[in-house]
Design a protein around this motif. Structure first.
Motif, short mmCIF file in Angstrom:
data_model
loop_
_atom_site.label_atom_id
_atom_site.label_comp_id
_atom_site.label_asym_id
_atom_site.label_seq_id
_atom_site.Cartn_x
_atom_site.Cartn_y
_atom_site.Cartn_z
N ALA A 143 0.81 -1.22 0.00
CA ALA A 143 0.00 0.00 0.00
C ALA A 143 0.84 1.27 0.00
CB ALA A 143 -0.93 0.01 1.21
N GLY A 144 2.16 1.12 0.11
CA GLY A 144 3.03 2.29 0.05
C GLY A 144 3.84 2.55 1.29
N GLY A 145 3.69 1.69 2.30
CA GLY A 145 4.47 1.88 3.51
C GLY A 145 3.62 2.10 4.74
N ARG A 146 4.27 1.99 5.90
CA ARG A 146 3.57 2.12 7.18
C ARG A 146 3.95 3.43 7.87
NH1 ARG A 146 4.92 -3.42 7.10
NH2 ARG A 146 6.94 -3.06 8.09
N PHE A 147 2.95 4.08 8.44
CA PHE A 147 3.19 5.24 9.29
C PHE A 147 3.42 4.81 10.74
CE2 PHE A 147 1.01 7.08 5.68
CZ PHE A 147 1.68 8.27 5.48
N HIS A 148 3.00 3.57 11.05
CA HIS A 148 3.13 3.05 12.42
C HIS A 148 3.58 1.60 12.37
CE1 HIS A 148 0.92 6.49 14.18
NE2 HIS A 148 0.15 6.40 13.12
N GLU A 149 4.46 1.22 13.28
CA GLU A 149 4.80 -0.19 13.48
C GLU A 149 3.93 -0.79 14.59
OE1 GLU A 149 6.76 -1.80 11.46
OE2 GLU A 149 7.29 0.03 10.37
N VAL A 150 3.53 0.06 15.52
CA VAL A 150 2.58 -0.32 16.57
C VAL A 150 1.45 0.70 16.54
CG1 VAL A 150 2.21 -0.70 19.04
CG2 VAL A 150 4.40 -1.33 18.00
N LEU A 151 0.22 0.23 16.32
CA LEU A 151 -0.90 1.14 16.13
C LEU A 151 -1.40 1.72 17.45
CD1 LEU A 151 -3.20 -0.77 13.61
CD2 LEU A 151 -1.42 0.90 13.10
N PRO A 152 -1.68 3.02 17.48
CA PRO A 152 -2.45 3.55 18.61
C PRO A 152 -3.86 2.95 18.55
CG PRO A 152 -2.25 5.20 16.88
CD PRO A 152 -1.38 4.05 16.47
N THR A 153 -4.37 2.56 19.69
CA THR A 153 -5.68 1.90 19.73
C THR A 153 -6.54 2.50 20.83
OG1 THR A 153 -4.95 0.22 21.30
CG2 THR A 153 -4.70 -0.29 18.97
N TYR A 154 -7.79 2.03 20.87
CA TYR A 154 -8.64 2.30 22.03
C TYR A 154 -9.39 1.03 22.36
CZ TYR A 154 -12.56 2.89 18.70
OH TYR A 154 -13.50 2.71 17.72
N VAL A 155 -9.64 0.82 23.64
CA VAL A 155 -10.39 -0.36 24.08
C VAL A 155 -11.87 -0.08 23.90
CG1 VAL A 155 -11.00 -1.80 26.05
CG2 VAL A 155 -8.62 -1.14 25.66
N ARG A 179 -5.27 4.20 27.92
CA ARG A 179 -5.70 5.58 28.17
C ARG A 179 -6.83 6.03 27.25
NH1 ARG A 179 -3.30 4.44 31.92
NH2 ARG A 179 -1.63 5.54 33.03
N ARG A 180 -7.32 5.13 26.40
CA ARG A 180 -8.44 5.47 25.51
C ARG A 180 -9.48 4.36 25.57
NH1 ARG A 180 -4.14 6.52 21.26
NH2 ARG A 180 -3.81 8.78 21.20
N ILE A 181 -10.75 4.75 25.75
CA ILE A 181 -11.83 3.78 25.93
C ILE A 181 -13.08 4.28 25.20
CG2 ILE A 181 -13.51 2.96 27.66
CD1 ILE A 181 -11.17 2.54 29.55
N LYS A 182 -13.82 3.33 24.64
CA LYS A 182 -15.13 3.67 24.06
C LYS A 182 -16.21 2.86 24.76
CE LYS A 182 -16.60 2.13 19.99
NZ LYS A 182 -16.64 1.97 18.52
N LEU A 183 -17.28 3.55 25.17
CA LEU A 183 -18.41 2.92 25.84
C LEU A 183 -19.53 2.66 24.85
CD1 LEU A 183 -18.50 5.23 28.99
CD2 LEU A 183 -17.55 2.91 28.84
N HIS A 184 -20.12 1.46 24.91
CA HIS A 184 -21.26 1.10 24.07
C HIS A 184 -22.53 1.37 24.88
CE1 HIS A 184 -18.95 -0.82 20.82
NE2 HIS A 184 -18.10 -1.11 21.80
N LEU A 185 -23.20 2.48 24.56
CA LEU A 185 -24.36 2.90 25.35
C LEU A 185 -25.58 3.13 24.46
CD1 LEU A 185 -22.39 5.20 27.84
CD2 LEU A 185 -23.26 2.90 28.24
#
Length: 386
Positions: A143-155, A179-185
């Motif tokens: 696809a042309g290369g990676r900007f990240h080797e380890v992705l920032p994520t959220y739980v 440090r990042r969370i998403k609530l299913h409400l």
């Protein structure tokens, strides 16, 4: 190199197979599928997905997966009857050409979305995987290369029978570095805010987003959104009915909290419409529904509108998850990749080279050829369900 065979594998894992259950589940059974109020969508009582295997005359194999959490046999029938005849005998490295052929085949009939798009996504992912094995390069390199080797994520999704238990679960994650969370409400304004406050209060540096699962009307969503503005929420996902573009535009104009949309959409055309109308502040394509080719295009369109992208991922297994990780790694405007701890062990059940997530929730991008994962075909046969 030519494609010689395409196989489909609709899979079903029960909760017992997955060793997983949903705490506090109040699902209503509808002849095998369930609805979990206040959400309106059908869900499987277990885990369902569609895998696609493409073989070539040179012995190379590629694997793909559709996000098909209900009735994967429908997408399988589309692959078997409509898509396979379009790609047999073709060079699997002609990924964009074959994607165009598949999309054009049903476009005038209005089938760029729904099960047709899901089926195309599985085939497209398998073609990219094959292309990678043919070249020795990973999907993100192709696809042309990676900007990240380890992705920032959220739980995504904090389970618990009440807010006290959800806060306790959050504290455990925070202890591990999350440090990042998403609530299913999407229950009601008062209940949603009480849960939000309980979780947000666990740590001063915690970013918390709220997914309302399309349950609110505009006035209610505006009222809830203003409360989220006061709390400096991370983002507000799926507040209104998914077809209400203008309602989301009005909401995005009224609020400072970014409006996040995307899991119900399949194409760059849909996303461009929302972006042009300034109805979305964070795009969330699911690569198990868009495929890699279209997913990269959606990320590029989002970047052109200076809108960050945070690929959605929910109930698909490890193949679609790996595809999403590669697209996310290749996206210049990546915010974060969705990570559901409860689905990762299920996703890895079908892989002999599992996907890796660090303690703080960071997704490690696979570096092997193609998707960078190896499929356990014996495990797949155990869960095939026609």
């Amino acid at each position: 190199m030519r494609i010689t065979r395409v196989q489909t594998f609709p899979l079903y894992l029960s909760k017992e197979d997955a060793n997983n259950s949903y705490a506090g589940d109040t699902a209503v059974d509808h002849r095998g599928y369930v609805i979990r109020p206040p959400w309106r969508s059908l869900y499987s009582p277990g885990y369902e997905t569609l895998l696609v295997k493409i073989e070539t005359d040179e012995g190379l194999v590629g694997w793909g997966e559709a996000l098909a959490p209900v009735a994967p046999v429908v997408a399988a029938a589309i692959v078997d009857n409509l898509l396979t005849p379009l790609i047999l005998g073709e060079d699997p490295r002609s990924v964009r050409t074959l994607w165009h052929r598949m999309t054009e085949s049903m476009r005038e009939r209005g089938h760029l979305t729904g099960h047709q798009a899901d089926a195309m996504a599985a085939v497209d992912i398998a073609l990219w995987d094959l292309w990678g094995h043919a070249t020795g390069l990973s999907v993100s390199e192709l696809a042309g290369g990676r900007f990240h080797e380890v992705l920032p994520t959220y739980v995504s999704g904090i389970r618990g029978v009440d807010d006290i238990e959800r806060a306790e679960k959050t504290a455990e994650l925070v202890e591990g570095g999350v440090r990042r969370i998403k609530l299913h409400l999407g229950v009601d304004i008062r209940t949603d805010l009480a849960t939000y406050d309980a979780v947000r209060g666990v740590h001063p540096d915690l970013d918390v987003a709220l997914d309302a699962h399309w349950t609110y009307r505009l006035g209610e969503a505006r009222a809830l959104g203003r409360e989220l503005d006061d709390r400096r929420a991370w983002f507000f996902e799926a507040p209104l009915a998914p077809e209400d573009v203008e309602g989301h535009r009005d909401l995005a104009t009224a609020l400072a909290t970014p409006i996040a949309i995307g899991e119900a959409m399949r194409s760059r055309f849909e996303f461009t419409d929302w972006l042009t109308r300034r109805a979305v502040g964070l795009t969330q394509p699911d690569i198990g529904r868009t495929g890699i080719t279209e997913g990269l295009a959606i990320a590029a369109v989002s970047d052109a509108f200076h809108v960050p992208v945070a690929p959605h991922h929910s109930a698909a297994f490890g193949i679609a998850m790996a595809a999403g990780v590669h697209v996310a790694a290749s996206a210049a405007s990546l915010l974060a990749f969705e990570y559901q701890p409860f689905t990762l062990p299920v996703a890895n059940r079908l892989l002999t080279t599992p996907l890796e997530v660090r303690a703080d929730g960071g997704f490690v991008v696979p570096t092997g050829p193609g998707l960078g994962v190896t499929v356990d075909e014996d495990a797949i046969q155990e869960y095939v369900r026609h």
